[in-house]
Design a protein around this motif. Structure first.
Motif, PDB file in Angstrom:
ATOM      1  N   TRP A   1      21.015 -20.486  -2.511  1.00 40.24           N
ATOM      2  CA  TRP A   1      20.864 -21.750  -1.801  1.00 40.24           C
ATOM      3  C   TRP A   1      21.250 -21.611  -0.342  1.00 40.24           C
ATOM      4  O   TRP A   1      20.431 -21.802   0.530  1.00 40.24           O
ATOM      5  CB  TRP A   1      21.742 -22.820  -2.424  1.00 40.24           C
ATOM      6  CG  TRP A   1      21.434 -23.161  -3.841  1.00 40.24           C
ATOM      7  CD1 TRP A   1      20.657 -22.462  -4.729  1.00 40.24           C
ATOM      8  CD2 TRP A   1      21.902 -24.289  -4.548  1.00 40.24           C
ATOM      9  NE1 TRP A   1      20.627 -23.099  -5.932  1.00 40.24           N
ATOM     10  CE2 TRP A   1      21.386 -24.222  -5.851  1.00 40.24           C
ATOM     11  CE3 TRP A   1      22.714 -25.351  -4.216  1.00 40.24           C
ATOM     12  CZ2 TRP A   1      21.646 -25.181  -6.815  1.00 40.24           C
ATOM     13  CZ3 TRP A   1      22.979 -26.301  -5.171  1.00 40.24           C
ATOM     14  CH2 TRP A   1      22.444 -26.216  -6.453  1.00 40.24           C
ATOM     15  N   LEU A   2      22.520 -21.329  -0.115  1.00 44.33           N
ATOM     16  CA  LEU A   2      23.077 -21.220   1.232  1.00 44.33           C
ATOM     17  C   LEU A   2      23.881 -19.940   1.331  1.00 44.33           C
ATOM     18  O   LEU A   2      24.430 -19.477   0.338  1.00 44.33           O
ATOM     19  CB  LEU A   2      24.030 -22.389   1.527  1.00 44.33           C
ATOM     20  CG  LEU A   2      23.459 -23.770   1.745  1.00 44.33           C
ATOM     21  CD1 LEU A   2      24.590 -24.789   1.824  1.00 44.33           C
ATOM     22  CD2 LEU A   2      22.646 -23.820   3.013  1.00 44.33           C
ATOM     23  N   SER A   3      23.992 -19.420   2.544  1.00 48.85           N
ATOM     24  CA  SER A   3      24.891 -18.285   2.723  1.00 48.85           C
ATOM     25  C   SER A   3      26.327 -18.782   2.627  1.00 48.85           C
ATOM     26  O   SER A   3      26.607 -19.975   2.813  1.00 48.85           O
ATOM     27  CB  SER A   3      24.644 -17.629   4.082  1.00 48.85           C
ATOM     28  OG  SER A   3      25.066 -18.492   5.116  1.00 48.85           O
ATOM     29  N   GLU A   4      27.235 -17.875   2.334  1.00 51.08           N
ATOM     30  CA  GLU A   4      28.643 -18.267   2.200  1.00 51.08           C
ATOM     31  C   GLU A   4      29.182 -18.816   3.511  1.00 51.08           C
ATOM     32  O   GLU A   4      29.922 -19.797   3.525  1.00 51.08           O
ATOM     33  CB  GLU A   4      29.476 -17.075   1.730  1.00 51.08           C
ATOM     34  CG  GLU A   4      30.913 -17.435   1.444  1.00 51.08           C
ATOM     35  CD  GLU A   4      31.684 -16.307   0.795  1.00 51.08           C
ATOM     36  OE1 GLU A   4      32.872 -16.527   0.502  1.00 51.08           O
ATOM     37  OE2 GLU A   4      31.113 -15.218   0.579  1.00 51.08           O
ATOM     38  N   ASP A   5      28.786 -18.203   4.626  1.00 52.97           N
ATOM     39  CA  ASP A   5      29.260 -18.676   5.935  1.00 52.97           C
ATOM     40  C   ASP A   5      28.758 -20.082   6.230  1.00 52.97           C
ATOM     41  O   ASP A   5      29.514 -20.936   6.706  1.00 52.97           O
ATOM     42  CB  ASP A   5      28.809 -17.718   7.043  1.00 52.97           C
ATOM     43  CG  ASP A   5      29.470 -16.355   6.921  1.00 52.97           C
ATOM     44  OD1 ASP A   5      30.584 -16.285   6.346  1.00 52.97           O
ATOM     45  OD2 ASP A   5      28.881 -15.367   7.396  1.00 52.97           O
TER      46      ASP A   5
END
Length: 179
Positions: A70-74
């Protein structure tokens, strides 16, 4: 046969099974899990101080493996930290919290309602605005990720949902188009 007094007043709570355990209020604990059974929904539970009405001062910022696509961790850390920071900056001061809690029995709950409507409503509004800003970022729009503050009975959580990446942009175009 001697029965303890608490068994006379109320029957014992149901025993926890392997599928479901019960909270004090009788709600299934499955509703309070960090991630839900739906693949397109991740629930971020409140971690900070609880406010009357269910708002928390911070929400879980743990990056789960389900979010990898979904999204990068950052990007996730930046978004959830913005939401948590917005709430913390508008969170009521300690004297307000103590006043509402200590005076509650003497004012029959009016002190809690007063502080709830005057102080915690600002924090809730800041949370909603931060979530709207997070949803408007390019990272969320491109991935089809949407954050939402959801209230249940005296509790709240942030639901992170994912739709098809193009769906959010199509919804926005429909809202902007004149009828």
């Amino acid at each position: 046969y001697f029965r303890p007094w608490h068994h006379v007043l109320a029957p014992p709570l149901p025993q926890a099974s392997h599928r479901r355990s019960w909270a004090i209020v009788g709600m299934p604990a499955i509703a309070k899990m960090g991630s839900s059974r739906r693949k397109d929904l991740i629930v971020l539970e409140g971690k900070g101080v609880w406010a009357p009405g269910g708002l928390y001062s911070t929400y879980d910022d743990t990056y789960t493996p389900e979010m990898e696509n979904w999204l990068s961790e950052d990007a996730f850390k930046v978004l959830i930290n913005r939401i948590n920071t917005a709430i913390i900056f508008r969170w009521p001061c300690t004297p307000c919290y103590c006043f509402s809690t200590i005076c509650c029995p003497f004012t029959f709950g009016l002190s809690t309602l007063l502080v709830r409507f005057l102080c915690y409503s600002e924090a809730e509004e800041a949370a909603r605005q931060a979530i709207m800003d997070a949803n408007a970022t390019s990272a969320c729009r491109e991935a089809g990720v949407r954050f939402e503050l959801v209230f249940t009975c005296c509790d709240s959580s942030i639901h992170v949902t994912r739709t098809e990446p193009g769906m959010i942009m199509q919804e926005e175009r429909l809202l902007e188009s004149p009828v």
